[in-house]
Scaffold this active site. Structure first.
Site, PDB file in Angstrom:
ATOM      1  N   ASN A  49     -22.435 -18.229  -7.905  1.00 40.83           N
ATOM      2  CA  ASN A  49     -20.539 -18.198  -7.602  1.00 40.83           C
ATOM      3  C   ASN A  49     -21.340 -19.342  -6.861  1.00 40.83           C
ATOM      4  OD1 ASN A  49     -22.279 -16.328  -5.675  1.00 40.83           O
ATOM      5  ND2 ASN A  49     -20.943 -15.705  -5.371  1.00 40.83           N
ATOM      6  N   SER A  83     -30.415 -14.738  -9.019  1.00 38.66           N
ATOM      7  CA  SER A  83     -29.084 -14.696  -8.066  1.00 38.66           C
ATOM      8  C   SER A  83     -28.225 -14.615  -8.192  1.00 38.66           C
ATOM      9  CB  SER A  83     -29.680 -14.879  -6.702  1.00 38.66           C
ATOM     10  OG  SER A  83     -28.236 -14.955  -5.341  1.00 38.66           O
ATOM     11  N   TYR A 140     -31.704 -23.445  -3.133  1.00 37.36           N
ATOM     12  CA  TYR A 140     -31.794 -22.168  -3.235  1.00 37.36           C
ATOM     13  C   TYR A 140     -30.832 -21.554  -4.124  1.00 37.36           C
ATOM     14  CZ  TYR A 140     -31.863 -17.084  -3.764  1.00 37.36           C
ATOM     15  OH  TYR A 140     -32.387 -15.202  -3.797  1.00 37.36           O
ATOM     16  N   ALA A 141     -29.111 -21.918  -4.020  1.00 41.76           N
ATOM     17  CA  ALA A 141     -28.311 -21.663  -5.021  1.00 41.76           C
ATOM     18  C   ALA A 141     -28.709 -21.705  -6.208  1.00 41.76           C
ATOM     19  CB  ALA A 141     -26.965 -21.682  -4.359  1.00 41.76           C
ATOM     20  N   ALA A 142     -28.868 -23.321  -6.101  1.00 46.08           N
ATOM     21  CA  ALA A 142     -29.099 -23.909  -7.237  1.00 46.08           C
ATOM     22  C   ALA A 142     -30.339 -23.774  -8.047  1.00 46.08           C
ATOM     23  CB  ALA A 142     -29.671 -25.737  -6.920  1.00 46.08           C
ATOM     24  N   ILE A 196     -29.006  -7.034  -0.708  1.00 41.14           N
ATOM     25  CA  ILE A 196     -29.849  -5.946  -0.908  1.00 41.14           C
ATOM     26  C   ILE A 196     -29.898  -5.657   0.180  1.00 41.14           C
ATOM     27  CG2 ILE A 196     -31.660  -5.168  -1.576  1.00 41.14           C
ATOM     28  CD1 ILE A 196     -29.838  -5.568  -4.679  1.00 41.14           C
ATOM     29  N   GLY A 213     -45.201 -12.727  -5.441  1.00 38.14           N
ATOM     30  CA  GLY A 213     -44.615 -12.509  -4.711  1.00 38.14           C
ATOM     31  C   GLY A 213     -44.265 -11.279  -4.186  1.00 38.14           C
ATOM     32  N   ASN A 255     -41.170 -12.603  -8.937  1.00 38.88           N
ATOM     33  CA  ASN A 255     -39.776 -12.649  -8.267  1.00 38.88           C
ATOM     34  C   ASN A 255     -40.044 -13.132  -6.658  1.00 38.88           C
ATOM     35  OD1 ASN A 255     -38.319 -10.466  -6.456  1.00 38.88           O
ATOM     36  ND2 ASN A 255     -40.619 -10.871  -5.526  1.00 38.88           N
TER      37      ASN A 255
HETATM   38  N1  LIG Z   1     -33.398  -9.878  -0.792  1.00 35.73           N
HETATM   39  C1  LIG Z   1     -32.225  -9.727  -1.437  1.00 35.73           C
HETATM   40  O1  LIG Z   1     -30.991  -9.815  -0.943  1.00 35.73           O
HETATM   41  C2  LIG Z   1     -31.604 -11.127  -3.008  1.00 35.73           C
HETATM   42  C3  LIG Z   1     -31.213 -11.180  -2.960  1.00 35.73           C
HETATM   43  C4  LIG Z   1     -30.675 -12.104  -4.554  1.00 35.73           C
HETATM   44  C5  LIG Z   1     -31.835 -12.323  -5.125  1.00 35.73           C
HETATM   45  N2  LIG Z   1     -33.096 -12.014  -4.841  1.00 35.73           N
HETATM   46  C6  LIG Z   1     -34.055 -12.568  -5.168  1.00 35.73           C
HETATM   47  O2  LIG Z   1     -35.093 -11.227  -4.822  1.00 35.73           O
HETATM   48  C7  LIG Z   1     -36.984 -11.832  -5.175  1.00 35.73           C
HETATM   49  C8  LIG Z   1     -37.494 -10.947  -3.342  1.00 35.73           C
HETATM   50  O3  LIG Z   1     -37.064 -11.412  -2.510  1.00 35.73           O
HETATM   51  P1  LIG Z   1     -36.608 -11.289  -1.144  1.00 35.73           P
HETATM   52  O4  LIG Z   1     -35.647 -10.972  -0.098  1.00 35.73           O
HETATM   53  O5  LIG Z   1     -37.912 -10.206  -0.955  1.00 35.73           O
HETATM   54  O6  LIG Z   1     -38.011 -12.550  -0.459  1.00 35.73           O
HETATM   55  P2  LIG Z   1     -38.495 -12.302   0.194  1.00 35.73           P
HETATM   56  O7  LIG Z   1     -38.565 -13.767   1.030  1.00 35.73           O
HETATM   57  O8  LIG Z   1     -39.046 -10.638   1.528  1.00 35.73           O
HETATM   58  O9  LIG Z   1     -40.261 -12.419   0.112  1.00 35.73           O
HETATM   59  C9  LIG Z   1     -41.019 -13.573  -0.896  1.00 35.73           C
HETATM   60  C10 LIG Z   1     -41.901 -13.796  -1.380  1.00 35.73           C
HETATM   61  O10 LIG Z   1     -42.686 -14.260  -2.120  1.00 35.73           O
HETATM   62  C11 LIG Z   1     -43.840 -14.957  -1.478  1.00 35.73           C
HETATM   63  N3  LIG Z   1     -44.042 -15.891  -1.207  1.00 35.73           N
HETATM   64  C12 LIG Z   1     -43.525 -17.568  -1.152  1.00 35.73           C
HETATM   65  N4  LIG Z   1     -43.543 -18.355  -1.674  1.00 35.73           N
HETATM   66  C13 LIG Z   1     -45.013 -17.993  -3.019  1.00 35.73           C
HETATM   67  C14 LIG Z   1     -45.180 -18.606  -3.269  1.00 35.73           C
HETATM   68  N5  LIG Z   1     -45.539 -20.325  -3.689  1.00 35.73           N
HETATM   69  N6  LIG Z   1     -46.248 -17.950  -4.398  1.00 35.73           N
HETATM   70  C15 LIG Z   1     -46.533 -16.719  -4.328  1.00 35.73           C
HETATM   71  N7  LIG Z   1     -45.476 -16.390  -3.408  1.00 35.73           N
HETATM   72  C16 LIG Z   1     -45.051 -16.899  -2.798  1.00 35.73           C
HETATM   73  C17 LIG Z   1     -43.708 -14.838   0.146  1.00 35.73           C
HETATM   74  O11 LIG Z   1     -45.017 -14.263   0.776  1.00 35.73           O
HETATM   75  C18 LIG Z   1     -42.974 -13.126   0.016  1.00 35.73           C
HETATM   76  O12 LIG Z   1     -43.856 -12.224   0.017  1.00 35.73           O
HETATM   77  C19 LIG Z   1     -36.440 -13.554  -4.389  1.00 35.73           C
HETATM   78  O13 LIG Z   1     -36.633 -14.258  -5.843  1.00 35.73           O
HETATM   79  C20 LIG Z   1     -35.217 -13.500  -3.842  1.00 35.73           C
HETATM   80  O14 LIG Z   1     -34.434 -14.855  -4.535  1.00 35.73           O
HETATM   81  C21 LIG Z   1     -33.247 -11.220  -2.937  1.00 35.73           C
END
Ligand SMILES: NC(=O)c1ccc[n+]([C@@H]2O[C@H](COP(=O)([O-])OP(=O)(O)OC[C@H]3O[C@@H](n4cnc5c(N)ncnc54)[C@H](O)[C@@H]3O)[C@@H](O)[C@H]2O)c1
Length: 246
Positions: free
Chosen positions: A143, A138, A152-154, A185, A9, A86
């Site tokens: 929480n 996450s 998503y949370a689950a 973030i 990702g 990720n």
């Molecule tokens: N942004 C935040 O504040 C935050 C907070 C907590 C956790 N996270 C976690 O961090 C990670 C990245 O978050 P983000 O904000 O960059 O998310 P984002 O949605 O910007 O990016 C997610 C990426 O995953 C890819 N993706 C989706 N489905 C896919 C699949 N089946 N196979 C491969 N790739 C796939 C998408 O194309 C995208 O590039 C995630 O796991 C998210 O849950 C993010």
């Protein structure tokens, strides 16, 4: 010890920052995403000459894609030492409006991708006797979340559990498995999830009153990927501005 990493990702968002941090730390990086063009654009931006990056299409919900991705990484770089699980889908649908289909899709992809990444790539690294896996969980999984949906949370809570189970499985074979649980973030996903008029309210609720920094998470990944990080496994690292204290 070779320095070869794979990030799922990684075509946009935090994954890009993680690839940049790993490249800065001397790694060669397989930049993978469901969206190949996004992975290629990320690779081109971070490593215009292409010497230390490999852009791959990898559906993180597909075991065959992980197996093919591993083969391609080994063919190009000869090893794989670090995996960052990720990829995720982030949905904010209100609890009572989540359909069964949407629930299955979000939980399915978010949990299955970590399960498969740990199972397929972890098995390879365990055979070599060394590896580092970092799973993106996450704060929402701890929480219940603030802006994100219940599905998503689950799923993120489940990733914390999978992290412990795979950590036990691989502990004696040199592979550590840790999770990172970020709060909000500074990122496109948070900007998309939080309407601009709600941002001041969100910030006021964060004890440190700021969003988190993606590059700090990248540096934490580099730390957890170090050989001398062998003594931390099965852990969830909180990076949440004080929103959740154990
Ligand atoms: N942004 C935040 O504040 C935050 C907070 C907590 C956790 N996270 C976690 O961090 C990670 C990245 O978050 P983000 O904000 O960059 O998310 P984002 O949605 O910007 O990016 C997610 C990426 O995953 C890819 N993706 C989706 N489905 C896919 C699949 N089946 N196979 C491969 N790739 C796939 C998408 O194309 C995208 O590039 C995630 O796991 C998210 O849950 C993010």
């Amino acid at each position: 010890m070779s320095h070869i990493a794979l990030v799922t990702g990684a075509g946009q968002g935090l994954g890009q920052h993680f690839c940049a941090s790993l490249l800065r730390a001397g790694y060669s990086v397989a930049i993978t995403d469901l969206n190949l063009e996004a992975a290629q654009a990320c690779a081109h931006q971070l490593d215009p000459g292409g010497e230390r990056t490999l852009a791959l299409q990898l559906d993180a919900g597909s075991k065959a894609d992980f197996e093919a991705g591993l083969d391609q990484v080994l063919a190009r770089f000869g090893a794989l030492n670090v995996v960052v699980n990720n990829a995720a889908v982030t949905k904010t649908t209100p609890l009572m409006q989540i359909s069964p289909e949407e629930f299955d899709a979000v939980v399915g992809l978010n949990l299955r991708s970590v399960f498969l990444g740990c199972q397929v790539l972890g098995a390879y690294m365990a055979e070599t006797g060394y590896g580092r896996i970092i799973n993106m969980a996450s704060l929402a999984g701890q929480n219940g979340g603030t802006a994100t949906g219940a599905h998503y949370a689950a799923s993120k809570g489940g990733i914390v559990t999978l992290t412990k189970i795979f950590a036990k499985e691989f502990a004696a074979r040199g592979v550590t498995v840790n999770a990172i649980a970020p709060g909000p973030i500074e990122s496109a996903a948070v900007r998309a999830a939080i309407p601009v008029e709600r941002l001041p309210g969100l910030l006021a609720n964060i004890p440190v009153q700021r969003l988190g920094d993606a590059d700090f998470l990248g540096d934490l990944i580099v730390q957890l990927a170090r050989p001398d990080a062998y003594f931390t496994t099965g852990a969830t690292w909180d990076v949440n501005g004080g929103l959740f204290m154990r």
